[in-house]
Scaffold this active site. Structure first.
Site, PDB file in Angstrom:
ATOM      1  N   HIS A 193     -47.101  62.952 -19.631  1.00 14.87           N
ATOM      2  CA  HIS A 193     -46.162  62.782 -20.696  1.00 14.87           C
ATOM      3  C   HIS A 193     -44.728  63.508 -19.704  1.00 14.87           C
ATOM      4  O   HIS A 193     -44.640  64.565 -19.923  1.00 14.87           O
ATOM      5  CB  HIS A 193     -46.748  63.842 -21.777  1.00 14.87           C
ATOM      6  CG  HIS A 193     -47.877  63.135 -22.599  1.00 14.87           C
ATOM      7  ND1 HIS A 193     -48.135  63.534 -23.240  1.00 14.87           N
ATOM      8  CD2 HIS A 193     -48.282  61.842 -21.843  1.00 14.87           C
ATOM      9  CE1 HIS A 193     -49.420  62.815 -23.823  1.00 14.87           C
ATOM     10  NE2 HIS A 193     -49.417  61.479 -23.228  1.00 14.87           N
ATOM     11  N   ASP A 207     -48.327  54.435 -21.206  1.00 17.25           N
ATOM     12  CA  ASP A 207     -46.850  55.115 -21.398  1.00 17.25           C
ATOM     13  C   ASP A 207     -46.033  53.945 -22.063  1.00 17.25           C
ATOM     14  O   ASP A 207     -45.240  53.815 -21.817  1.00 17.25           O
ATOM     15  CB  ASP A 207     -47.406  54.286 -19.629  1.00 17.25           C
ATOM     16  CG  ASP A 207     -47.701  54.733 -18.036  1.00 17.25           C
ATOM     17  OD1 ASP A 207     -48.342  56.084 -18.385  1.00 17.25           O
ATOM     18  OD2 ASP A 207     -48.515  54.056 -17.860  1.00 17.25           O
TER      19      ASP A 207
HETATM   20  P1  IMP Z   1     -58.613  57.316 -14.748  1.00 17.57           P
HETATM   21  O1  IMP Z   1     -58.502  57.519 -16.289  1.00 17.57           O
HETATM   22  O2  IMP Z   1     -58.010  58.159 -13.749  1.00 17.57           O
HETATM   23  O3  IMP Z   1     -60.606  57.267 -14.311  1.00 17.57           O
HETATM   24  O4  IMP Z   1     -58.040  55.507 -14.359  1.00 17.57           O
HETATM   25  C1  IMP Z   1     -58.865  54.899 -15.196  1.00 17.57           C
HETATM   26  C2  IMP Z   1     -57.582  53.703 -15.678  1.00 17.57           C
HETATM   27  O5  IMP Z   1     -56.599  54.136 -16.372  1.00 17.57           O
HETATM   28  C3  IMP Z   1     -56.795  52.918 -13.821  1.00 17.57           C
HETATM   29  O6  IMP Z   1     -56.018  51.623 -14.456  1.00 17.57           O
HETATM   30  C4  IMP Z   1     -55.446  53.985 -14.140  1.00 17.57           C
HETATM   31  O7  IMP Z   1     -54.327  53.691 -14.175  1.00 17.57           O
HETATM   32  C5  IMP Z   1     -54.913  53.723 -15.826  1.00 17.57           C
HETATM   33  N1  IMP Z   1     -54.852  55.445 -16.532  1.00 17.57           N
HETATM   34  C6  IMP Z   1     -55.236  56.724 -16.160  1.00 17.57           C
HETATM   35  N2  IMP Z   1     -54.132  57.924 -17.257  1.00 17.57           N
HETATM   36  C7  IMP Z   1     -53.227  57.087 -17.263  1.00 17.57           C
HETATM   37  C8  IMP Z   1     -52.219  57.250 -18.112  1.00 17.57           C
HETATM   38  O8  IMP Z   1     -51.928  58.453 -18.874  1.00 17.57           O
HETATM   39  N3  IMP Z   1     -51.335  56.188 -18.899  1.00 17.57           N
HETATM   40  C9  IMP Z   1     -51.378  54.697 -17.836  1.00 17.57           C
HETATM   41  N4  IMP Z   1     -52.386  54.624 -16.865  1.00 17.57           N
HETATM   42  C10 IMP Z   1     -53.190  55.402 -17.122  1.00 17.57           C
END
Ligand code: IMP
Length: 427
Positions: free
Chosen positions: A41, A13
């Protein structure tokens, strides 16, 4: 420089979407290398907001080739919905869009397991996006994944899904207490997705390497950020892929010596979505910065936790990704804050800790050391040149460069394309 890897230097982010969109203007192709529809995005063009999860943000520019590399995990239903939405908006998604047939597929059981695992973890939950990302990568590395190429053949797909369901249904009934899934609930639907996505599927390894042979300008787009990397992040509070620059090679099939530049995307303060340590987190999860920066997740709408700029962390990201240049985003959000602390060191029990420790428990008990810079009140959001910035804003930028050891190439002062200073596009 004909090619650049765009990498998040914090917890995701950082504003990569906007920077990729801007640099796409000069690029010939944008190639996404990891993650899935966990990413979001946001790009604002002429006041209109576009949120992209899988399709590279270069798609918003006419005539740019957009590629989803082999390192991405694809939820075909989500991808088709995104393509349809773009088409509805009159944005072309045809010969300008290619998908690696090596990319792995997210299946309904991955989403179910993602949710069920979070339930099992209880208070230790990771706060995943519940898109099935972790379980899909788990199957890929456990060598029971299904690739995009497998969606083209009914027999092949049936065989692979049935094999996978043997294990999944055992877990569903004996461990997760979830209803079992049948292959006939999945295979026809995924064959249909395969038919719909077939025109876009190709050998993107040859395609991207050919672009590089022809000296075309290629942007490699990372999702998430360095400290969500499964190796270098705050494990286990990480995603399941490699957002770091090395992921651009394994996620596209491009050899490391072909990568020419890395741009670290750095927010002017720090945010993270979901659970896990955040050493500079402010009071009430940084509620003041959250309100100023409108910090809510683009994918899940969850409030982001916020804190001051952590120079120790971004320096670590500089080392891991070896970026010499940064794009500093959301600088305008800091306008009007009287004093701006920057984290310059970590301590545990009074002892200096040079960088992010490896054990989670040590990261959790870090004490942060700050130096404080004076803020500014002037509206900087439409300034076009570095020289126009107030003295204190310049001081903030200079200090970040010094502490991190990398140059600021781009400054973003608002969400619109026009609110940007490009000092060096690297392309
Ligand atoms: P997952 O990628 O859904 O397995 O989530 C694992 C961790 O990564 C969690 O804390 C999510 O909030 C974080 N996360 C996954 N994708 C993003 C993103 O695009 N931006 C920020 N955090 C992310």
């Amino acid at each position: 420089m004909p090619n650049v890897v765009i990498v998040g230097a914090q917890w995701g982010d950082e504003g990569k979407g906007k920077i990729i969109d801007l640099l796409s203007e000069k690029a010939d192709a944008v190639v996404r290398y990891q993650g899935g529809n966990n990413a979001g995005h946001t790009v604002v063009i002429d006041g209109k907001k576009h949120i992209l999860h899988l399709v590279p943000s270069g798609i918003l520019h006419k005539g740019k080739l957009c590629v989803i590399g082999n390192g991405v995990v694809i939820d075909p239903a989500a991808l088709i919905a995104e393509i349809d939405e773009l088409l509805t908006q009159g944005i072309a998604v045809d010969a300008n869009f290619k998908i690696s047939d090596l990319a792995h597929v997210i299946l309904p059981y991955h989403r179910a397991i993602d949710g069920a695992n979070e339930g099992k973890r209880g208070s230790g939950k990771i706060d995943t996006t519940q898109r099935g990302i972790g379980p899909a990568y788990g199957d890929k590395f456990g060598r029971m994944g299904i690739k995009m190429a497998d969606l083209a053949d009914a027999e092949r797909l049936e065989k692979r899904v049935s094999q996978s369901l043997e294990e999944k249904n055992f877990l569903f009934s004996k461990y997760y207490a979830l209803p079992e899934l049948k292959s006939h609930d999945i295979v026809p639907m995924y064959l249909e997705y395969g038919r719909r996505l077939k025109p876009y599927l190709t050998d993107t390894v040859s395609l991207v390497n050919q672009l590089l042979d022809e000296k075309k300008k290629v942007l490699f787009e990372g999702a998430q950020g360095t400290f969500l990397d499964v190796d270098f992040g705050t494990y286990p509070f990480v995603t399941a892929s490699h957002p770091t620059a090395g992921g651009a090679c394994t996620g596209t099939g491009v050899g490391p010596t072909r990568i020419e530049n890395i741009l670290g995307i750095v927010k002017a303060y720090t945010t993270r979505v979901g659970a896990g340590p955040l050493p500079t987190e402010g009071k009430d999860g940084g509620a003041d910065l959250r309100a100023r920066g409108k910090e809510f997740g683009a994918t899940t709408g969850r409030p982001r936790r916020c804190g001051w700029f952590d120079a120790v962390l971004v320096k670590r990201a500089r080392v891991i990704n070896h970026f010499e240049h940064m794009a500093l985003t959301k600088l305008d959000v800091l306008t009007g804050i009287a004093e701006l602390p920057i984290c310059t060191g970590y301590k545990i029990n009074g002892e200096n800790i040079p960088t992010l420790p490896s054990a989670l428990e040590d990261i959790e008990r870090l004490e942060t050391v700050y130096e404080t810079l004076p803020g500014w009140n002037e509206d900087i959001s439409s300034m076009k040149k570095l020289e126009q910035l107030p003295k204190n804003t310049r001081r903030y930028l200079d200090r970040i460069e010094e502490l991190v050891g990398a140059k600021i190439a781009i400054v973003s002062l608002g969400e619109d394309r026009s609110q940007t200073m490009i000092l060096n596009s690297l392309l």
